[in-house]
Every structure is written in C-alpha cells, then in structure tokens.
Design a protein around this motif. Structure first.
Motif, mmCIF file in Angstrom:
data_model
loop_
_atom_site.group_PDB
_atom_site.id
_atom_site.type_symbol
_atom_site.label_atom_id
_atom_site.label_comp_id
_atom_site.label_asym_id
_atom_site.label_seq_id
_atom_site.Cartn_x
_atom_site.Cartn_y
_atom_site.Cartn_z
ATOM 1 N N SER A 130 0.829 -1.205 0.000
ATOM 2 C CA SER A 130 0.000 0.000 0.000
ATOM 3 C C SER A 130 0.863 1.253 0.000
ATOM 4 O O SER A 130 0.433 2.313 -0.464
ATOM 5 C CB SER A 130 -0.944 -0.003 1.199
ATOM 6 O OG SER A 130 -0.208 -0.029 2.406
ATOM 7 N N SER A 131 2.089 1.141 0.485
ATOM 8 C CA SER A 131 2.998 2.290 0.499
ATOM 9 C C SER A 131 3.323 2.757 -0.915
ATOM 10 O O SER A 131 3.660 3.920 -1.123
ATOM 11 C CB SER A 131 4.275 1.933 1.260
ATOM 12 O OG SER A 131 3.954 1.605 2.607
ATOM 13 N N ARG B 281 1.303 3.362 -3.087
ATOM 14 C CA ARG B 281 0.228 4.257 -3.554
ATOM 15 C C ARG B 281 0.223 5.596 -2.828
ATOM 16 O O ARG B 281 -0.754 6.327 -2.895
ATOM 17 C CB ARG B 281 -1.134 3.571 -3.366
ATOM 18 C CG ARG B 281 -1.235 2.208 -4.047
ATOM 19 C CD ARG B 281 -2.659 1.731 -4.175
ATOM 20 N NE ARG B 281 -3.400 1.823 -2.952
ATOM 21 C CZ ARG B 281 -3.471 0.870 -1.998
ATOM 22 N NH1 ARG B 281 -2.833 -0.282 -2.165
ATOM 23 N NH2 ARG B 281 -4.183 1.055 -0.924
ATOM 24 N N GLN B 282 1.331 5.925 -2.173
ATOM 25 C CA GLN B 282 1.409 7.168 -1.398
ATOM 26 C C GLN B 282 2.109 8.294 -2.152
ATOM 27 O O GLN B 282 2.455 9.303 -1.549
ATOM 28 C CB GLN B 282 2.127 6.919 -0.066
ATOM 29 C CG GLN B 282 1.541 5.798 0.769
ATOM 30 C CD GLN B 282 0.126 6.084 1.226
ATOM 31 O OE1 GLN B 282 -0.188 7.203 1.641
ATOM 32 N NE2 GLN B 282 -0.748 5.095 1.133
#
Lengths: 94, 94, 94, 94, 94
Positions: free
Chosen positions: B61-62, B64-65
C-alpha cells in the motif's frame, strides 16, 4: 516485526517530495543468537538509531503509523531500539 | 524498501484505465556489494529513473502514497534514486 | 507487480457474495527470458486476459483499486496485458 | 495467521511514543507436528500469552485491528492462544 | 489468492474479543497437480468449507473484506470453495 542491526546509510537527493527529511538506514536481519543473516532491508529511522545498534523494524502499511512517516511512500520503519532480549527455548513440543 | 537497479521497461496498452500515463520499469534487486540477484520486480517510476540507475522501491500500500500512484492498482513504486551508500559491517554480534 | 503468463482458470460457485461476477485466473510467474517458474498465483482478471497472454499482477490491498475489485476479498488482480518488454542488463555494478 | 510458540521477550525503552505500554514477544513458527522451524517473528502480545504457549499471530495491517494496537507502528500481533488443533491429512489429492 | 486444501481445525478460547464466533481452519497449499506442499496457513472460514475441500484463501487486508471478518485482527480468509480448474500450460514462451 523484524529484528536486526543497523549496518549502514543510504543517501538519495532525487526522490519523491514526500521523502524530504527522512533518513534511510540499511538494516541487516539477525538471528536471536546475534548471527548476521546476510539479508538486508532499507528502513526509515525515526528513533535516531546509530550504526551497530540492534533495532526492530515494522513493515508494510504499519511503517506509516509514526508521526514522521504518515502518508509517505515508505514500507519499512525502525520504531524501537532493543535494550535486551531473553530467549527461553525450553518448552517441549506439544 | 528494496534496493535495486533499473534494468528494463515494460509496455502495456490494454490495462486498467487508472494506469494511463504510468511507466512500468523492471528493477533487479541488488546486494549492497552491487551484486545482481537475478530476482526482479516491476515497479512504477515516479522519479524519472533511467536504465542502469540504482533506486529504492516501496511495495504494498505504500506504493500508492505518491501523487502519481494514489488510488491506482499498483504495488511497487520507485520513489528515490540512490546517490551513494555506506556500509559499516563492523559491529560485533551481541 | 508480478510478471507472468495466464495458464488456466478456476471455477467456484460457493463463495463470498462479494465475489459474484469475478473471474479467477491461474497466473504462472515468468522470468524475463520467458522461463516458466513453476510458481503460481490465483488472480482476478479485469482486463479480459486470455490463456497464454503475458500479464502484470498487482497484489495486496493494491488488488482492490480497480472498479471491479473495490472492497472485495481478493488479494491479486491482473491489471495489464504486456505488449513487449526490453531488458538492458548492461550497466556495470556500482 | 501464523502458528507458533512464544519463546522469548524483547525490551526496548527508546522507541516510537505510540509503542508505550506494548509487550514485544518472540514467536517461533511451528509445524503442526510441533516441530520448531528456527524461524522467528517479533509480535505484540495482547492476550497475555506466556512463554511456551502455542499462539496465532496476525500480520500486516491486520495486526492493528485490536484495541491495543490500533494506529500503532506494529506489523504482528498475538491475537489468540491455541487450546488444541486437529489435523486430518487423509483426503486424496484431486 | 492461495490455492489449497482444508486439512484441519484450530480451537482457541483465550483470544481477542473481536474473534468471537470465527472458525480457524488449517489450509495446506497445493500445486495445481494436487500435490501437497507441506506448507500451511491458518485462515478464517466464512464459506463453511469442510475438511478435504479445495479452497481459495485471500491474505492481508483483503482478508478483512468479508462481512464476517471486517475490522477483525485476521490476515487470511477462505473466501471460495473450488469446483474445478483447468490448466493450459501449452503456450510457447515469448
């Protein structure tokens, strides 16, 4: 969490703007007997861990749960410096 | 984060509409002695990393930062180009 | 992202209600020389990838960032069909 | 979830402020025959698991779904103490 | 998703309060030829999968996208029972 030792530093000036001000450290995974694994991860340091110190690293989205790393594109953070550990490997297998 | 070198590019025209405009790069994981691992990951490039450059890749998920990858179906992003690194492997095991 | 080839299909009628209408594909990881790895992942197909096609697969929470997979209990999605790739493995190690 | 046995404890005083009050345990992964794997993970204990007990560990963002670990930078939590298990390995392969 | 067979059950009475009412199953990963891998994962069963059945397991945050597992500290869920699969391994490597 991963158990390891800080063994180095990485410098990067061209990077995503959200990464400004963060320190990249190289952490080598250790066995609990202190044996080096030869396997490394790059993690953000938020606890001023020095080279040679034994640390814990949180990975994945959990790496973004500190004030410094919130909403930033990082997937590993040093979140604790280990003082000591105790291993009791005695219990008989079920 | 994963430490690696950009070794190639992937082209895909039939893809999820949220992927329009993103560049797919092939990154080979490296040891800190620069040794190629033979293990690869496909990552989105948001920092204009050229082939041959040493980079850091954030996963999960990182990935998508960053502004470019927010809410998109991608699980790896190149978020920094490495200038240099220092490895201090001296500390004695605990 | 993972690089692989669609090699099969899975059918399941008893499943979580949020999975209605999704197609399960078997994807085999490939090396960039096209060598089959013998390692497989089951992924949702949102781009009408046919058997034999080379694809990219996003995993983890990123697999839920397409319109079809949003909020569904799936951890891998085929989000692109590969047209071509170029591997430049020339750069000397640092 | 990972199946393992609590084999030790870690102490850390210098750590992210969100970690105050949490206990770090060393968990060794086990086979279902009770064989020790030699592979360990560090996890937060929220169920007062003692050394020697067999436990389940949830990893990743799921480790932050307990009252004690919510929004904290931890990626593994002991969320159950195992009473018993039954293994039926009889079914013929499809 | 992971492809496997339900081979057992785990009982735990001392656990996080959010886990009340959930069933823990032991799933062994399978090859698509039906060969047992010897590698297991513990997953929540939301589809009444019986021992011996072939299932799909979603992991990570995706395991919390069913009605039963939402916001609970679990990182693997059985979300489908497999009826059948077809493997077409014919395509020539690119």
């Amino acid at each position: 969490m991963l158990y390891g030792r800080v063994v180095g530093t990485i410098w990067a000036t061209r990077k995503d703007e959200k990464l400004e001000g963060l320190s990249f450290r190289i952490v080598e995974k250790l066995g609990f007997d202190g044996a080096a694994s030869g396997s490394h991860v790059v993690a953000i340091d938020t606890v001023s861990a020095g080279v040679g110190e034994i640390v814990l690293v949180a990975q994945g989205s959990s790496a973004r749960q500190t004030a410094e790393t919130k909403d930033r594109p990082v997937d590993a953070v040093i979140m604790a410096i280990v003082d000591n550990h105790e291993l009791n490997d005695a219990g008989a297998p079920r």
